[in-house]
Design a protein around this motif. Structure first.
Motif, PDB file in Angstrom:
ATOM      1  N   ILE A   1       0.847  -1.186   0.000  1.00  0.00           N
ATOM      2  CA  ILE A   1       0.000   0.000   0.000  1.00  0.00           C
ATOM      3  C   ILE A   1       0.885   1.240   0.000  1.00  0.00           C
ATOM      4  O   ILE A   1       1.689   1.447   0.905  1.00  0.00           O
ATOM      5  CB  ILE A   1      -0.940   0.003   1.223  1.00  0.00           C
ATOM      6  CG1 ILE A   1      -1.905  -1.175   1.140  1.00  0.00           C
ATOM      7  CG2 ILE A   1      -1.705   1.317   1.299  1.00  0.00           C
ATOM      8  CD1 ILE A   1      -2.794  -1.308   2.346  1.00  0.00           C
ATOM      9  N   ILE A   2       0.745   2.063  -1.030  1.00  0.00           N
ATOM     10  CA  ILE A   2       1.515   3.308  -1.087  1.00  0.00           C
ATOM     11  C   ILE A   2       0.904   4.342  -0.150  1.00  0.00           C
ATOM     12  O   ILE A   2       1.621   5.059   0.548  1.00  0.00           O
ATOM     13  CB  ILE A   2       1.547   3.856  -2.526  1.00  0.00           C
ATOM     14  CG1 ILE A   2       2.092   2.817  -3.491  1.00  0.00           C
ATOM     15  CG2 ILE A   2       2.372   5.136  -2.602  1.00  0.00           C
ATOM     16  CD1 ILE A   2       2.014   3.238  -4.941  1.00  0.00           C
ATOM     17  N   GLY A   3      -0.409   4.428  -0.137  1.00  0.00           N
ATOM     18  CA  GLY A   3      -1.041   5.426   0.716  1.00  0.00           C
ATOM     19  C   GLY A   3      -2.546   5.294   0.704  1.00  0.00           C
ATOM     20  O   GLY A   3      -3.130   4.477  -0.011  1.00  0.00           O
ATOM     21  N   VAL A   4      -3.176   6.124   1.524  1.00  0.00           N
ATOM     22  CA  VAL A   4      -4.635   6.173   1.618  1.00  0.00           C
ATOM     23  C   VAL A   4      -5.052   7.633   1.662  1.00  0.00           C
ATOM     24  O   VAL A   4      -4.253   8.526   1.961  1.00  0.00           O
ATOM     25  CB  VAL A   4      -5.153   5.437   2.883  1.00  0.00           C
ATOM     26  CG1 VAL A   4      -4.848   3.957   2.826  1.00  0.00           C
ATOM     27  CG2 VAL A   4      -4.554   6.062   4.149  1.00  0.00           C
ATOM     28  N   GLY A   5      -6.316   7.869   1.360  1.00  0.00           N
ATOM     29  CA  GLY A   5      -6.824   9.240   1.410  1.00  0.00           C
ATOM     30  C   GLY A   5      -8.328   9.246   1.452  1.00  0.00           C
ATOM     31  O   GLY A   5      -8.986   8.225   1.244  1.00  0.00           O
ATOM     32  N   GLY A   6      -8.885  10.434   1.714  1.00  0.00           N
ATOM     33  CA  GLY A   6     -10.329  10.563   1.772  1.00  0.00           C
ATOM     34  C   GLY A   6     -10.729  11.849   2.462  1.00  0.00           C
ATOM     35  O   GLY A   6      -9.895  12.694   2.807  1.00  0.00           O
ATOM     36  N   LYS A   7     -12.025  11.979   2.684  1.00  0.00           N
ATOM     37  CA  LYS A   7     -12.588  13.189   3.272  1.00  0.00           C
ATOM     38  C   LYS A   7     -12.538  13.113   4.790  1.00  0.00           C
ATOM     39  O   LYS A   7     -12.796  12.071   5.384  1.00  0.00           O
ATOM     40  CB  LYS A   7     -14.027  13.367   2.782  1.00  0.00           C
ATOM     41  CG  LYS A   7     -14.675  14.673   3.154  1.00  0.00           C
ATOM     42  CD  LYS A   7     -15.942  14.915   2.328  1.00  0.00           C
ATOM     43  CE  LYS A   7     -16.929  13.786   2.453  1.00  0.00           C
ATOM     44  NZ  LYS A   7     -18.194  14.064   1.738  1.00  0.00           N
ATOM     45  N   SER A   8     -12.202  14.236   5.419  1.00  0.00           N
ATOM     46  CA  SER A   8     -12.127  14.293   6.878  1.00  0.00           C
ATOM     47  C   SER A   8     -13.503  14.123   7.494  1.00  0.00           C
ATOM     48  O   SER A   8     -14.516  14.594   6.961  1.00  0.00           O
ATOM     49  CB  SER A   8     -11.520  15.632   7.320  1.00  0.00           C
ATOM     50  OG  SER A   8     -11.653  15.815   8.717  1.00  0.00           O
ATOM     51  N   LEU A   9     -13.553  13.460   8.653  1.00  0.00           N
ATOM     52  CA  LEU A   9     -14.803  13.295   9.392  1.00  0.00           C
ATOM     53  C   LEU A   9     -15.139  14.525  10.226  1.00  0.00           C
ATOM     54  O   LEU A   9     -16.277  14.694  10.651  1.00  0.00           O
ATOM     55  CB  LEU A   9     -14.711  12.065  10.307  1.00  0.00           C
ATOM     56  CG  LEU A   9     -14.624  10.698   9.620  1.00  0.00           C
ATOM     57  CD1 LEU A   9     -14.290   9.614  10.629  1.00  0.00           C
ATOM     58  CD2 LEU A   9     -15.927  10.375   8.898  1.00  0.00           C
ATOM     59  N   GLU A  10     -14.157  15.388  10.468  1.00  0.00           N
ATOM     60  CA  GLU A  10     -14.343  16.516  11.384  1.00  0.00           C
ATOM     61  C   GLU A  10     -14.583  17.850  10.690  1.00  0.00           C
ATOM     62  O   GLU A  10     -15.310  18.699  11.199  1.00  0.00           O
ATOM     63  CB  GLU A  10     -13.118  16.648  12.306  1.00  0.00           C
ATOM     64  CG  GLU A  10     -12.872  15.439  13.187  1.00  0.00           C
ATOM     65  CD  GLU A  10     -11.716  15.672  14.152  1.00  0.00           C
ATOM     66  OE1 GLU A  10     -11.656  16.758  14.749  1.00  0.00           O
ATOM     67  OE2 GLU A  10     -10.868  14.782  14.276  1.00  0.00           O
TER      68      GLU A  10
END
Length: 324
Positions: A191-200
């Motif tokens: 896995i190179i990386g992960v990403g997404g929208k913040s929950l806060e």
């Protein structure tokens, strides 16, 4: 020297070539990334490795034996919470924020006194334009791809987290999350990386890239290639792509059908509206560049390749040509 007498030392200056300074590869990579991201308009943030339990991350944590206080009781295990906190401290003054950090994350190791350290590149991008999740994902994905392209990273893939076969702990919205991995066959260790929208924070997107895995995928710097002697033929194809099919799948199909004289495929336009969304489709326009190294291509040679590309897109991906 003092007992011998400074006045007895020869006054001849040292001669010879100075030894070359050796820079560790990971530090050289970090310097390249910093220069690149500053050129893309990012600002570097510096967070402490010691933090509170709330900001340390999920899972097993490394606790400090003699902390100065509760705010420095744990070592950072996940850089996302600290990045969110940095955005909170700046968002009142800046409506748009692009920040990055290169830092270590620490996890305890069984039967070992010292924790395991992982170098991460963390991106935090806040924009009022990110209210549309699909557009935000494309923008963030484009930034990550720009980094990979400038670093000459080899093969990589983006996958929706909901279809990813491995569990990966991350404090972001899993409905918008994506995973970047290195090989055709999905492997948890690549896995190179992960990403997404913040929950806060609304309209905040986060990306975390493992620099050790990234370093393994970097190809040698490209050698100089002379300009081609013969001009290219530029074509554009437009088609409706089913929602479950990805842009990468479309490009792969186009390159396979185009053969060796198809030298580049780039996205020219992406369009969707409410009608297309209800049909589960989106409209793509790709710019194709055909070029032969030894002659000027006639249009008659390119026309059957264009037709083959559209046919393969239709048969393999269910794409519908907008105009033939």
């Amino acid at each position: 020297a003092r007992l011998y007498g400074y006045h007895n030392l020869p006054s001849t200056l040292p001669v010879g070539q100075l030894p070359a300074t050796r820079v560790e590869p990971i530090f050289a990579l970090e310097n390249r990334i910093k220069a690149l991201l500053k050129g893309l308009g990012f600002t570097e943030m510096l967070n402490l490795s010691l933090t509170s339990k709330e900001l340390a991350g999920d899972g097993s944590l490394v606790k400090v034996l003699n902390p100065l206080g509760p705010e420095t009781e744990y070592l950072v295990a996940d850089p996302f919470p600290s990045a969110v906190e940095a955005v909170k401290n700046n968002m009142a003054r800046f409506p748009e924020i692009k920040m990055f950090e290169i830092s270590n994350a620490y996890r305890p190791q069984e039967k070992k006194d010292l924790p395991h350290e992982t170098d991460f590149l963390t991106l935090a991008i806040l924009s009022p334009l990110f209210s549309d999740t699909e557009n935000a994902f494309l923008e963030v994905k484009g930034l990550a791809e720009t980094i990979f392209k400038e670093l000459s990273v080899g093969s990589y893939n983006f996958t929706d987290y909901t279809t990813f076969p491995y569990q990966y702990s991350m404090p972001i919205d899993k409905g918008s999350a994506f995973v970047i991995w290195a090989e055709k066959e999905i492997k948890s260790g690549k896995i190179i990386g992960v990403g997404g929208k913040s929950l806060e924070i609304n309209n905040l997107w986060l990306v975390k890239i493992n620099l050790k895995v990234l370093e393994e995928l970097i190809k040698p710097r490209n050698a100089f290639v002379s300009l081609p002697a013969f001009p290219p033929i530029i074509e554009e194809i437009s088609f409706y792509l089913p929602g479950e099919k990805t842009y990468e799948e479309a490009v792969a199909a186009v390159k396979t059908a185009g053969g060796k004289i198809l030298v580049s495929v780039t996205l020219s336009d992406l369009f969707t509206d409410q009608t297309l969304k209800l049909k589960g489709k989106r409209s793509l326009t790709l710019k194709l560049s055909f070029q032969h190294p030894e002659k000027t291509l006639p249009g008659e040679e390119v026309k059957p390749l264009r037709e083959k590309i559209l046919k393969d897109l239709e048969e393999k991906l269910g794409a519908e040509p907008r105009a033939k």
